[in-house]
Design a protein around this motif. Structure first.
Motif: not given
Length: 234
Positions: A131-142, A151-157
């Motif tokens: 099962v494959v899930s793709n995300y993009v790095i949104e920010q360096v949280k700490q 912190e990751l987010a969905l590419p569509c967002e």
């Protein structure tokens, strides 16, 4: 989509162990194909896990928030990884926080891993059962000397967008002198130290607000490519 074989396996009362493998794809921000593969553990032979012929090196990580839900806002999963040796610090510093890099999560039942992971091979090995899930790095949280949390987010967002679209630099203009963004097309004004000159070969903008004013006027509309007020934020 969950492969049919995995659908059958995960509905059984006694499910097999699942491993989570991660790809960190820096290709878009580095400029060439650069993929780092890692997993929080090793295989039966105490070696890095091999999946689909790719090697996933053991690296201390903690993944949270990957639960799936069909209601409400999508989650913001995080990856917390060891920063021992400064590897992540270097990547963050050199590649603008790795913002926009793609993180792929592979969920694989141990029974389907490549045969090379086992002492006696694996007759159930199936490189397509995952099962494959793709995300993009949104920010360096700490970020500390011991660990980094991404912190990751969905590419569509994100739609591939970066906010802000440019790095925030307070006192330096990022435009190329005399480019369309700069907007100045007149004669020689000053050198790179804002010293007056009539020599066009010595005419260079200092990249500071004062250099912009010399060309567009003290009270003119300045196309300055920096963020002067950013230095005032504490």
């Amino acid at each position: 989509m969950i492969p049919k074989k995995m659908q059958i396996d995960i509905t059984k009362i006694e499910q097999g162990a699942i491993v989570n493998l991660y790809d960190l794809d820096l290709s878009k921000i580095v400029g060439n194909k650069t993929i780092i593969r890692f997993h929080n553990g090793v295989n039966e032979l105490r070696r890095p896990i091999t999946w689909q012929g790719n090697i996933y090196k053991p690296y201390p990580i903690k993944a949270q928030g990957f639960e799936r839900s069909g209601q409400g806002a999508s989650n913001r999963p995080t990856l917390t990884a060891s920063n021992t040796g400064g590897l992540l610090n270097g990547l963050i510093a050199n590649y603008e926080g790795m913002i926009g890099a793609i993180v792929t999560r592979h969920e694989v039942l141990v029974k389907y891993l490549d045969a090379v992971n086992f002492e006696n091979g694996n007759k159930y090995a199936d490189p397509y059962c995952e099962v494959v899930s793709n995300y993009v790095i949104e920010q360096v949280k700490q970020q500390t000397s011991q660990f980094v949390t991404l912190e990751l987010a969905l590419p569509c967002e994100t739609d591939g967008a970066r906010i802000p679209a440019r790095i925030i630099i307070a006192d330096t203009c990022s435009w190329i002198y005399r480019s369309a963004n700069c907007g100045y097309t007149g004669g020689a004004v000053a050198d790179e130290f804002d010293q007056p000159t009539n020599d066009i070969t010595r005419d260079k903008c200092s990249g500071c607000v004062n250099g912009c004013k010399l060309r567009h006027g003290e009270h003119g509309i300045l196309p300055f490519g920096g963020f002067p007020t950013a230095a005032r934020i504490k």
